[in-house]
Design a protein around this motif. Structure first.
Motif, mmCIF file in Angstrom:
data_model
loop_
_atom_site.group_PDB
_atom_site.id
_atom_site.type_symbol
_atom_site.label_atom_id
_atom_site.label_comp_id
_atom_site.label_asym_id
_atom_site.label_seq_id
_atom_site.Cartn_x
_atom_site.Cartn_y
_atom_site.Cartn_z
ATOM 1 N N THR A 1 1.242 -1.304 0.128
ATOM 2 C CA THR A 1 0.148 -0.118 0.173
ATOM 3 C C THR A 1 0.589 1.188 0.225
ATOM 4 N N LYS A 2 1.775 0.914 0.221
ATOM 5 C CA LYS A 2 2.984 2.859 1.027
ATOM 6 C C LYS A 2 3.905 2.598 -0.875
ATOM 7 N N ASP A 3 4.092 4.131 -0.683
ATOM 8 C CA ASP A 3 5.084 4.405 -1.787
ATOM 9 C C ASP A 3 6.836 3.777 -1.744
ATOM 10 N N LYS A 4 7.317 3.910 -2.668
ATOM 11 C CA LYS A 4 8.645 3.860 -2.366
ATOM 12 C C LYS A 4 9.259 4.566 -1.088
ATOM 13 N N GLU A 5 9.252 6.402 -1.363
ATOM 14 C CA GLU A 5 9.242 7.137 -0.351
ATOM 15 C C GLU A 5 9.250 6.505 1.328
ATOM 16 N N ALA A 6 9.055 5.763 1.605
ATOM 17 C CA ALA A 6 8.489 4.868 2.509
ATOM 18 C C ALA A 6 10.231 4.635 3.307
ATOM 19 N N LEU A 7 10.872 4.357 2.357
ATOM 20 C CA LEU A 7 11.858 3.165 2.742
ATOM 21 C C LEU A 7 12.833 4.441 3.030
ATOM 22 N N THR A 8 13.207 4.850 4.401
ATOM 23 C CA THR A 8 14.060 5.405 4.576
ATOM 24 C C THR A 8 15.901 4.991 4.789
ATOM 25 N N GLU A 9 17.223 5.782 4.662
ATOM 26 C CA GLU A 9 17.896 5.328 5.111
ATOM 27 C C GLU A 9 18.549 4.702 6.153
ATOM 28 N N GLU A 10 17.772 6.007 6.994
ATOM 29 C CA GLU A 10 17.752 5.320 8.662
ATOM 30 C C GLU A 10 16.943 3.938 8.711
ATOM 31 N N GLY A 11 15.703 4.177 8.052
ATOM 32 C CA GLY A 11 13.963 2.711 8.436
ATOM 33 C C GLY A 11 15.449 1.827 8.260
ATOM 34 N N VAL A 12 16.165 1.630 6.691
ATOM 35 C CA VAL A 12 16.531 1.017 6.438
ATOM 36 C C VAL A 12 18.316 -0.010 7.432
ATOM 37 N N ALA A 13 18.558 1.088 7.199
ATOM 38 C CA ALA A 13 20.442 0.599 8.290
ATOM 39 C C ALA A 13 19.331 -0.062 9.537
ATOM 40 N N ARG A 14 18.354 0.564 10.192
ATOM 41 C CA ARG A 14 18.080 0.577 11.087
ATOM 42 C C ARG A 14 17.785 -1.433 11.750
ATOM 43 N N ILE A 15 16.738 -1.477 10.347
ATOM 44 C CA ILE A 15 16.352 -3.098 10.410
ATOM 45 C C ILE A 15 17.174 -4.134 10.374
ATOM 46 N N LEU A 16 18.440 -3.594 9.233
ATOM 47 C CA LEU A 16 19.447 -4.544 8.662
ATOM 48 C C LEU A 16 20.138 -4.438 10.207
ATOM 49 N N ASP A 17 20.618 -3.564 11.067
ATOM 50 C CA ASP A 17 21.060 -4.284 11.899
ATOM 51 C C ASP A 17 20.612 -4.623 12.675
ATOM 52 N N ASP A 18 19.419 -4.729 12.852
ATOM 53 C CA ASP A 18 18.421 -5.361 14.459
ATOM 54 C C ASP A 18 19.105 -6.759 12.991
ATOM 55 N N LEU A 19 18.424 -7.007 12.130
ATOM 56 C CA LEU A 19 18.509 -8.328 11.556
ATOM 57 C C LEU A 19 20.547 -8.863 11.264
ATOM 58 N N LYS A 20 20.823 -8.401 11.804
ATOM 59 C CA LYS A 20 22.893 -9.002 11.579
ATOM 60 C C LYS A 20 22.444 -9.767 12.888
ATOM 61 N N LYS A 21 21.922 -8.841 13.686
ATOM 62 C CA LYS A 21 22.029 -9.956 15.169
ATOM 63 C C LYS A 21 21.781 -11.155 15.335
ATOM 64 N N ASP A 22 20.746 -11.663 14.406
ATOM 65 C CA ASP A 22 20.439 -13.078 14.381
ATOM 66 C C ASP A 22 20.501 -13.945 13.053
ATOM 67 N N PHE A 23 20.574 -13.027 11.672
ATOM 68 C CA PHE A 23 20.855 -13.470 9.984
ATOM 69 C C PHE A 23 22.542 -13.570 10.090
ATOM 70 N N ALA A 24 22.679 -14.496 9.365
ATOM 71 C CA ALA A 24 24.090 -14.859 8.722
ATOM 72 C C ALA A 24 24.545 -14.124 7.251
#
Lengths: 89, 273
Positions: B94-117
């Protein structure tokens, strides 16, 4: 290509070779004309270092005696190398 | 944080070359080899990875919900139905691609790095926001290319962006590892001179060849069923993806399925399909 092609067919330029040639020409142009094209001159500092060491083998020069620069204009790329020789006392 | 965790973008510039098919099978392959893997759909507004992975009816929260703090990452991750080590993060429809912010994506990737190889980012086509965010944080890139002029040109374009605009490039770090994936390859057509060969494409793009995936009718069956093609048993396409994953993990495997099928005697003399 079949045996008949080899024996009787005229030597034809394949469409794949045409594709490759067209790509090589257009990409050579785009790599240097686009600001984020693939032609980033990452080798420039290394070239500068090596040139300086060659010059230093023959002449006593300072570490900053050699400058190097690439300029892009409309249709040309200019590699400029400047060596400042030490002043004579 | 697992220091070995890697972010890999599956990208191409051009649409329809097999990015999502490759992302799905690549991520599945890594999981099958025992690595904890998550695959993220960056195509905001046009999500499709969920369909290819066969989890479309289990999407509750998506990538943008997590960025906007409307859900936690653990609420949004969907466990794969076939592999224990594999999770999917769906794009928002539903959202548009502007919803992807650099800070937001960085935060999620950092979170995922704790659990995923491995974190596999399935890029949308084009070079706009979604595609840019998918490649920005990458440590490695699989550049999916069809043996065809527009795809090769767009791959070159994406390689330019990777080497100048990615975070690694901007920060002056070691450059993003670039891997070529040639998809929809037809050895018969290459032999006939009507399709760019592996050598032609490598001559032009000059990056490391990770794999060659043959043109295959199985891809449509697999997407019909919502099962990544790598799960198929004893088929050229699944074998070529398994090889590709093995090579990515550092194994030395020769490229297979790149020689034309042996033609009959008459065909060899007179030519023809």
């Amino acid at each position: 290509m079949s045996l008949m092609d080899v024996l009787f067919g005229e030597k034809r330029e394949t469409s794949a070779s045409k594709a490759k040639e067209r790509l090589q020409i257009i990409l050579a142009h785009e790599r240097t004309s686009l600001h984020d094209g693939r032609a980033n001159f990452h080798w420039l500092p290394e070239l500068q270092k090596e040139l300086l060491s060659v010059v230093a083998k023959y002449i006593e020069v300072d570490q900053d005696a050699l400058t190097i620069n690439i300029e892009r204009r409309e249709n040309i790329e200019l590699l400029e190398i400047n060596v400042t020789l030490p002043e004579k006392d | 944080m697992a220091t070995t965790s890697k972010v890999i973008v599956v990208t191409s510039g051009k649409g329809g070359v097999g990015k999502t098919t490759t992302a799905a099978s690549f991520a599945t392959g890594l999981a099958l080899r025992g690595h904890k893997t998550v695959v993220i759909d960056f195509d905001i507004g046009l999500r499709n990875l969920d369909l290819i992975m066969g989890c479309e009816r289990r999407v509750v929260y998506d990538f943008v919900n997590v960025i906007n703090n409307e859900a936690t990452i653990h609420q949004a991750l969907i466990k794969d139905k076939n592999c224990d080590n594999l999770y999917i993060l769906a794009a928002s429809q539903t959202k548009d691609k502007e919803a992807l912010t650099e800070e937001g994506v960085a935060r999620i990737l950092d979170d995922l790095k704790k659990d995923f190889a491995f974190i596999v980012c399935d890029s949308p086509a084009g070079i706009e926001k979604g595609a840019f965010m998918a490649l920005y944080f990458a440590d490695a890139a699989l550049v999916v290319t069809n043996p065809e002029v527009s795809s090769v040109r767009d791959s070159d374009r994406i390689l330019g962006i990777l080497s100048s605009k990615s975070k690694r490039a901007v920060d002056g770090k070691e450059k993003v590892k670039e891997y070529l994936v040639i998809n929809r390859y037809s050895p018969e057509r290459v032999e006939g001179g009507e399709m760019l060969s592996i050598d032609d494409i490598q001559d032009i793009l000059r990056i490391h060849l990770l794999g060659v995936i043959p043109e295959s009718k199985e891809v449509l069956h697999a997407s019909n069923n919502g099962t990544p093609v790598i799960h198929l048993k004893n088929s050229d396409i699944s074998e070529s993806y398994l090889d590709l994953v093995a090579r990515f993990l550092g194994e030395n495997k020769p490229i297979r399925f790149i020689d034309p099928e042996k033609k009959g005697f008459l065909k060899r003399i007179f030519g023809g399909e």
